[in-house]
Design a protein around this motif. Structure first.
Motif, PDB file in Angstrom:
ATOM      1  N   ASP A  50       0.831  -1.207   0.000  1.00 59.74           N
ATOM      2  CA  ASP A  50       0.000   0.000   0.000  1.00 59.74           C
ATOM      3  C   ASP A  50       0.868   1.262   0.000  1.00 59.74           C
ATOM      4  O   ASP A  50       0.518   2.273  -0.632  1.00 59.74           O
ATOM      5  CB  ASP A  50      -0.930   0.003   1.213  1.00 59.74           C
ATOM      6  CG  ASP A  50      -2.126  -0.909   1.009  1.00 59.74           C
ATOM      7  OD1 ASP A  50      -2.377  -1.306  -0.144  1.00 59.74           O
ATOM      8  OD2 ASP A  50      -2.803  -1.255   1.993  1.00 59.74           O
ATOM      9  N   LEU A  83      -3.065   6.067   6.017  1.00 59.52           N
ATOM     10  CA  LEU A  83      -2.640   4.673   5.818  1.00 59.52           C
ATOM     11  C   LEU A  83      -2.364   4.020   7.170  1.00 59.52           C
ATOM     12  O   LEU A  83      -2.710   2.850   7.396  1.00 59.52           O
ATOM     13  CB  LEU A  83      -1.389   4.643   4.937  1.00 59.52           C
ATOM     14  CG  LEU A  83      -0.857   3.258   4.546  1.00 59.52           C
ATOM     15  CD1 LEU A  83      -1.853   2.516   3.673  1.00 59.52           C
ATOM     16  CD2 LEU A  83       0.482   3.389   3.810  1.00 59.52           C
ATOM     17  N   GLU A  99      -5.616   2.926   8.631  1.00 60.31           N
ATOM     18  CA  GLU A  99      -6.145   1.685   8.070  1.00 60.31           C
ATOM     19  C   GLU A  99      -5.488   0.463   8.697  1.00 60.31           C
ATOM     20  O   GLU A  99      -6.127  -0.580   8.863  1.00 60.31           O
ATOM     21  CB  GLU A  99      -5.941   1.665   6.553  1.00 60.31           C
ATOM     22  CG  GLU A  99      -6.786   2.667   5.783  1.00 60.31           C
ATOM     23  CD  GLU A  99      -6.547   2.599   4.286  1.00 60.31           C
ATOM     24  OE1 GLU A  99      -6.025   1.559   3.835  1.00 60.31           O
ATOM     25  OE2 GLU A  99      -6.878   3.572   3.587  1.00 60.31           O
TER      26      GLU A  99
END
Length: 559
Positions: free
Chosen positions: A356, A384, A387
């Motif tokens: 990612d 990020l 997440e």
């Protein structure tokens, strides 16, 4: 249980929570049965459904007062905790409140300075020129002719915020116990962070010390002005500093009319902020245009040191690694920096995190440097982290927010200038400093002392551990993440088994009745039990019982 002396405030908060459509949170936290008025108010939850979830949250925090506004403002710096829509909305939080009367201002100054206003100041403007949730600001003149500004703290604000913080801490403890998000992010730590921030802002002596230290750190910088603190007229509730006249950065047109070069202002601002962050480790963490001005000679004026950030030692090295990874589009370095900066969940998939991060870096790979928004990039990286349940410490999120604010100021002054381009020369300096002899020596000394401390303390720690094992035993904790799903399967299996047994019993009874009735009728020539239709009645009763059992299991959703 809420403390009895705060029960009225609990009910005010609960009613406001329900009114803004978040009543379900009270049920999750166990407050609905403690506050009966909440149940009567639930119909009002539909009143604000025309607004988005984020808008309702922002309106709720503003309605609850200054403590919750500060809480929301801190959360707006945490993209590792909240989704983007809520973060964007929380940046619009307003703490504008009416000013309080001059009679109260006068009473506070007399109590704090121990003398009447006319003895402390040659003149004092009764009408404030700025008011906020914690205090308000007046212009004044000292007897030596110096122009000053005087910040006066609101009466009773300390007690009000202390009560609200106790309530927030209690709610955070419950959320940590009852919700999976609480177990990951530890809301009680976040509330403690808010408490420290509010404590610093409530105590004007801390703000004065912050301003004085930054003033001392920047005393060699000729392009910056930090207002002087007048300690004889400063207490925890009254702050007196010199008046620094200038044009605020909220008025870029006036700056141009006065002959100031926006590009030079931006370059000076970036240089001063870089020096504060990476050289001194103590920086102004709220550099919005209202806290910045330019005097007639083009010097930058910094105001309001209620919020400052600190970045030293290992934290500084981690953020430098993070910043260099972002600027150089290096995903592996970025993941290493995130791992070092944050607290990682044990279940994190590092390979997926790396993929990612690579996708995020690919987004900026072919983008010209001047078109990259560094603040947005930092925000996306922290998102990020959200997440992957990486909890980023407050120092880094505050610094990330400072960078985003700084980038907004630069864009307002000169749209052709980009922060990431302005930081390019400084990034080379950071790389050189990272491998400098001085820094390597400091790091080696730190590691040496940490290692020796660990070695010398190891026997004592082992002894403490064995003593605890000897007295308390070794606790074993089993962690089975899918236990709820397993119990659900077992529950469904038990219900199906019960249903099958009832059907089997029903079949046996019906078979017995049919056979028995047929035998009796063949022998006596009359039906069983005085011509009563026992088979039909039994069939009806058994069918009703089976139907009731099936409906009960079906309604539970566990068939």
């Amino acid at each position: 249980m809420p403390k009895y002396r705060h029960l009225k405030r609990y009910r005010q908060i609960a009613n406001s929570v329900v009114r803004h459509g978040f009543g379900h949170l009270l049920t999750h936290l166990g407050y609905s049965h403690l506050l009966p008025s909440v149940r009567r108010a639930r119909k009002s939850e539909t009143a604000l459904l025309e607004y988005t979830r984020a808008q309702r949250l922002r309106m709720l925090l503003e309605d609850l007062g200054p403590t919750f506004v500060k809480f929301g403002q801190l959360l707006s710096t945490r993209p590792d905790l909240l989704p983007r829509d809520i973060l964007d909305e929380l940046t619009n939080l307003q703490d504008q409140v009416p000013s309080f009367p001059y009679s109260e201002v006068e009473a506070i100054i007399v109590r704090e300075l121990g003398r009447p206003v006319e003895e402390a100041f040659h003149s004092f403007e009764k009408k404030p020129f700025a008011a906020a949730s914690i205090g308000q600001v007046h212009r004044a003149l000292l007897h030596n002719g110096r122009q000053v500004v005087v910040k006066v703290r609101r009466p009773n604000i300390v007690r009000q915020m202390k009560t609200d913080l106790e309530i927030l801490r209690q709610a955070a403890k419950i959320a940590d116990r009852r919700t999976p998000w609480g177990r990951i992010y530890n809301f009680e730590d976040i509330v403690q962070e808010v408490q420290r921030s509010v404590h610093d802002e409530l105590d004007y002596l801390i703000e004065a010390e912050n301003g004085e230290r930054i003033r001392e750190n920047l005393h060699t910088q000729e392009n910056v002005i930090i207002p002087k603190i007048y300690w004889d007229f400063t207490t925890s509730a009254v702050l007196t500093m010199e008046m620094a006249d200038g044009i605020k950065l909220t008025h870029p047109e006036k700056l141009k009319e006065a002959g100031h070069d926006p590009e030079q202002i931006v370059r000076d601002l970036v240089e001063v902020m870089f020096t504060q962050i990476f050289q001194h480790g103590l920086f102004h963490a709220d550099p919005h245009p209202g806290n910045l001005a330019v005097d007639k000679d083009g010097k930058l004026i910094f105001m309001d040191f209620g919020i400052v950030g600190r970045l030293r030692g290992e934290r500084k090295r981690q953020f430098i690694l993070f910043l260099l990874g972002t600027i150089s589009h290096n995903p592996r370095q970025l993941v290493r920096a995130l791992s070092g900066m944050g607290v990682l969940s044990r279940r994190i998939d590092r390979k997926e995190l790396l993929r990612d991060a690579e996708r995020l870096m690919d987004k900026y790979l072919d983008t010209p440097l001047k078109r990259i928004n560094l603040g947005q990039a930092v925000s996306e990286i922290f998102a990020l982290a959200y997440e992957y349940h990486i909890r980023i410490p407050a120092e880094f999120t505050l610094l990330g927010k400072t960078i985003m604010t700084l980038e907004g100021v630069i864009e307002d002054l000169d749209k052709d200038l980009v922060l990431i381009e302005l930081l390019r020369p400084y990034s080379n300096r950071l790389i050189r400093e990272r491998f400098s002899y001085r820094l390597i020596k400091e790091t080696a000394f730190e590691q040496f002392f940490e290692t020796t401390d660990f070695v010398f303390s190891l026997p004592r720690r082992l002894n403490d551990m064995f003593d605890r094992v000897d007295t308390e035993g070794i606790p074993i904790q089993l962690n089975y993440p899918d236990i709820d799903r397993t119990f659900l399967h077992l529950d469904r299996l038990a219900n199906r088994l019960s249903f099958s047994i009832v059907l089997l019993a029903f079949s046996i009874i019906m078979a017995g009745l049919i056979i028995g009735s047929g035998l009796v009728a063949s022998i006596t020539g009359t039906p069983l039990l005085w011509r009563i239709p026992i088979i039909e009645i039994g069939f009806f009763l058994a069918s009703a019982m089976a139907g009731w059992l099936f409906w009960a299991i079906y309604r539970s959703g566990k068939l």
